[in-house]
Design an enzyme around this catalytic site. Structure first.
Site, PDB file in Angstrom:
ATOM      1  N   GLU A  81      -6.846  -7.510  -0.783  1.00 53.52           N
ATOM      2  CA  GLU A  81      -7.478  -7.386   0.536  1.00 53.52           C
ATOM      3  C   GLU A  81      -8.941  -7.007   0.412  1.00 53.52           C
ATOM      4  OE1 GLU A  81      -5.455  -5.051   3.486  1.00 53.52           O
ATOM      5  OE2 GLU A  81      -3.480  -5.846   2.937  1.00 53.52           O
ATOM      6  N   GLU A 103       0.824  -1.218   0.000  1.00 51.91           N
ATOM      7  CA  GLU A 103       0.000   0.000   0.000  1.00 51.91           C
ATOM      8  C   GLU A 103       0.858   1.269   0.000  1.00 51.91           C
ATOM      9  OE1 GLU A 103      -2.758  -0.229   3.311  1.00 51.91           O
ATOM     10  OE2 GLU A 103      -4.103  -1.546   2.183  1.00 51.91           O
TER      11      GLU A 103
END
Ligand SMILES: *[C@@H]1O[C@H](CO)[C@@H](O)[C@H](O)[C@H]1NC(C)=O
Ligand SMILES: *[C@@H]1O[C@H](CO)[C@@H](O)[C@H](O)[C@H]1NC(C)=O
Ligand SMILES: *[C@@H]1O[C@H](CO)[C@@H](O)[C@H](O)[C@H]1NC(C)=O
Ligand SMILES: *[C@@H]1O[C@H](CO)[C@@H](O)[C@H](O)[C@H]1NC(C)=O
Ligand SMILES: *[C@@H]1O[C@H](CO)[C@@H](O)[C@H](O)[C@H]1NC(C)=O
Ligand SMILES: *[C@@H]1O[C@H](CO)[C@@H](O)[C@H](O)[C@H]1NC(C)=O
Length: 747
Positions: free
Chosen positions: A258, A189
């Site tokens: 995710e 991320e």
């Protein structure tokens, strides 16, 4: 896969499912993993993959085979895990792979289950894990700035990445070697933060990708939420919904690393839940829109044992409202509903992976995506995105009722085998059944009460002080996270002529701190406590105190509750007091902020390791069947028997204050039955319809965020188990209970 289409999808679902499962059991011969714009290509075949995140250090080796198997039964083809750097490289070049950190053993359990493995090495992971997984020592290597073009950071990151890749190669765990690993991740991320690091951030992201590629693993690399991931690295999506996600390069497959089927908790927060209907909706939408690899983060969240929780304030439980609960039990109906979803998606796999979708509009917020391949197999997904109304739609001359906010899956373009909003799988009633601590025969005294050992810490410096400083040193810079605790002590004079009231004085203590929590003792007596809340560590308080004429000792026990685990430059956020004043005395305010403060790192009991078998004799425990209650800074130990049966076990700490707990030297973790505010919003019934956000469907307003603390069964011996508790502010140890987690299935 042709076999599958011989029978109509509805007639023999069980047999079909078994066939699908068998096809994903691979032999140990090596295979190629590549990809095209549709999917990963494994050994020349496109694959649709359902993956389940299970983090090895968040459960225990004895639980691994069971949770992996339960994920497989739930329809997962792959297990995904991060690699937890700070659990493996304890100091530079000092590696640890034992116990919960036995990564190779975990990988082999996944392999033996006939599943694939997705290894997210990072090594930065965030993950609500202490310091985001980066070792704290690295912050103190001169010149290091995390996650940017910083030589020492890159040096240690590359060294660790290489170490892990080599370990995996040595154990033949990559797909190219016949092992289970089909994908690997570098960084995590980073796209959200790259700009904050300027040009250095861009150079770092590109360096990380090249460094990863140079490892020659034979499997593709991914970077999640990385908006400039260089070819051939695949950029992937993390969110509650990823149907609209498109990889930056159209020749890359659409991967969802995710999907959050719930959310984490912080001490003092509510208990978030994501309804199974909405989780299923998001997954079905993703595959409807061309996705081919989907991972639940988390499928089994587990436990932040010891001091591994990130933060600040992440709870010891990392249950996550996941399909497998913290204790390793299938969460129903979520687990079962998703299992049925996976079956429906798998029945559509061939068409999904071998044709382009045709979009058919069926109304304002209703649409079908139809996948029809050259061999004539056809699968359709019909969705109704209206978050209020069920709709009847016409599709291929038939009408279908599609509930609000749902997707119907038609693996043959005719028959609905699954609708995301229709939950028909079994439910269960889960209970924590408490019983008092069962004293071990060896610890019994005449009155059959539990015999406790008690040891009380001195409030302030014990042994030799570690340092003295004018003003406050930063807490984290001083402990380097070797402990949560840091004492700051000094003294101040109070005039004889003060008015001393029966219950003290007119004096107030004012404390300001960068966080995370603090107890203030004056003359050995606990006077006040404070802590940050939510995810906001700084706090201040003003509390009445008792002082005496003459010299007064003040001792502040400052605490961290999990180090920051994400954000740009997160490693520079400090903790500890910044201002301390005594107000209300006739002589005016005494500002102690720049006084000479003497500090001690950690507690004496921690230093002497009295929670471990080899250290427990290092203090003289007072033996009693009536241990003191509401007494701060107290260590308690009891020798107990395992609860009967084989259900999972939780330690009920609702009558305790705040502290740490161990069983047989194993770290249960931080406990803190801190309550959430009763003024927040909680729901009785959750409306699954409409976009989910973490606070949408909370329960537990006004209740402790975490009451029970998982103690893995495998940590118990049949008898003679040593439970050790360190209580900071005061509780009633006689009310500590062990609870068995029972589950009654209902249909
Ligand atoms: C992997 O794929 C490449 C390119 O398609 C091919 O040259 C190679 O032989 C394959 N290796 C295996 C082990 O199948
Ligand atoms: C639907 O019905 C129309 C008219 O009877 C027919 O022409 C068409 O082929 C049918 N479509 C399908 C997909 O069966
Ligand atoms: C009280 O204030 C006076 C004047 O500022 C100072 O001289 C004295 O030391 C103070 N006494 C105490 C006990 O702080
Ligand atoms: C956090 O603390 C602040 C200040 O004490 C308070 O106003 C706020 O309501 C608290 N928030 C929560 C979530 O408890
Ligand atoms: C911790 O120490 C380092 C090195 O001396 C310093 O640069 C940094 O500002 C300190 N951090 C805090 C939060 O005080
Ligand atoms: C425990 O008590 C004994 C007897 O009073 C004493 O000799 C010993 O030093 C004490 N040990 C510790 C660790 O305090």
């Amino acid at each position: 896969m042709k076999l599958l289409r011989l029978a109509p999808p509805c007639s023999q679902p069980l047999l079909l499912f078994i066939t699908v499962s068998l096809m994903f059991t691979f032999s140990s011969s090596s295979y190629n993993v590549t990809y095209d714009k549709k999917s990963l290509i494994i050994d020349g075949h496109r694959k649709l993959i359902i993956s389940a995140a299970i983090h090895y250090p968040r459960s225990v080796p004895a639980m691994w085979p069971g949770v992996v198997q339960l994920a497989k039964e739930g329809g997962a083809d792959a297990i995904e895990t991060y690699v937890f750097w700070n659990g493996h490289e304890l100091s530079p070049d000092n590696y640890y792979f034992g116990g919960r950190y036995d990564l190779v053993k975990f990988c082999k359990i996944v392999q033996q289950a006939g599943m694939y493995l997705i290894l997210r090495i990072g090594p930065f992971v965030a993950a609500e894990w202490n310091f985001g997984g980066v070792p704290v020592w690295l912050h103190y290597v001169p010149g290091t700035v995390f996650r940017t073009d910083s030589e020492p950071f890159k040096h240690h990151m590359q060294k660790f990445m290489t170490y892990i890749v080599n370990l995996m190669k040595q154990e033949r765990l990559f797909g190219s070697q016949g092992g289970p690993i089909i994908l690997a991740q570098v960084e995590n991320e980073y796209g959200f933060y790259e700009n904050a690091y300027g040009e250095g951030g861009k150079r770092y992201a590109s360096w990380a990708a090249k460094m990863a590629l140079s490892q020659n693993t034979g499997v593709p690399w991914i970077m999640c939420e990385q908006f400039d991931a260089p070819d051939p690295v695949i950029d992937t999506c993390n969110s509650f919904y990823c149907d609209q996600f498109k990889p930056i390069n159209p020749n890359k497959p659409k991967i969802w690393t995710e999907n959050w089927p719930g959310w984490f908790k912080t001490f003092g927060s509510r208990d978030p839940h994501r309804p199974p209907e909405d989780v299923a909706f998001s997954v079905a939408r993703f595959f409807q829109k061309g996705g081919s690899l989907h991972n639940y983060y988390m499928y089994h969240g587990g436990t932040n044992f010891g001091r591994t929780a990130g933060g600040p304030f992440i709870t010891t439980s990392y249950d996550y409202d996941a399909p497998i609960d913290e204790y390793g039990l299938a969460r129903l109906p979520k687990w079962g509903h998703l299992k049925e979803l996976h079956r429906a998606i798998k029945l559509s796999e061939h068409a999904l992976l071998n044709s382009e979708s045709t979009l058919v509009s069926l109304g304002h917020l209703q649409e079908a995506d139809v996948y029809e391949d050259a061999s004539g197999s056809c699968a359709a997904f019909i969705s109704n995105m209206d978050d209020k109304s069920d709709k009847v739609v016409e599709f291929r001359n038939r009408s279908y009722t599609v509930p609000a906010w749902s997707v119907s899956i038609l693996p043959d373009c005719k028959n609905v085998v699954f609708n995301t909003a229709k939950v028909s799988s079994a439910t269960s009633e889960v209970e924590m059944v408490s019983s008092g601590l069962q004293p071990s025969p060896i610890s019994l005294v005449k009155d059959l009460k539990t015999q406790w050992g008690v040891f009380t810490e001195h409030a302030g410096i014990w042994g030799n002080a570690d340092l003295s400083h004018n003003g406050f040193v930063d807490h984290i810079n001083t402990t380097k996270d070797t402990t949560d605790y840091l004492w700051y002590t000094t003294s101040f004079q109070v005039n004889e002529k003060e008015d001393f009231l029966t219950n003290g004085s007119n004096a107030y203590l004012l404390v300001e701190s960068k966080g995370h929590a603090l107890h203030a003792f004056i003359n050995q007596k606990l006077q006040a406590s404070g802590s940050g809340n939510g995810t906001v560590p700084p706090f201040k308080f003003r509390r009445p105190i008792s002082v005496k004429a003459g010299m007064n000792e003040i001792a502040l026990l400052s605490m961290t509750v999990g180090l920051q685990n994400a954000g740009s430059f997160y490693e520079w956020i400090g903790a500890g007091p910044t201002s301390v004043k005594i107000e209300g005395l006739k002589n005016g305010t005494i500002d102690l902020s720049s006084s000479t403060w003497t500090s001690k790192i950690g507690l004496q009991g921690e230093h002497l390791r009295i929670y471990k078998a080899d250290g427990i004799q290092n203090v003289n425990w007072t033996s009693t069947s009536e241990p003191p209650k509401l007494q701060p800074l107290t260590w308690y130990k009891a020798v107990i028997d395992a609860p009967p049966g084989n259900e999972p076990v939780g330690l009920d700490m609702i009558h305790m204050g705040k502290g740490l707990a161990w069983l047989n030297g194993e770290e249960i973790g931080r406990y803190w039955p801190r309550k959430s505010s009763e003024h927040e919003e909680c729901v009785q019934h959750c409306d699954y319809r409409g976009k989910f956000s973490p606070n949408k469907c909370s329960t537990g307003c006004g209740e402790p965020t975490q009451r029970w603390y998982h103690v893995p069964r495998s940590w118990f011996k049949p008898s003679g188990n040593v439970l050790v508790i360190f209580e900071e502010k005061g509780g009633d140890p006689t009310k500590i209970r062990l609870a068995r987690r029972t589950q009654k299935r209902m249909s």
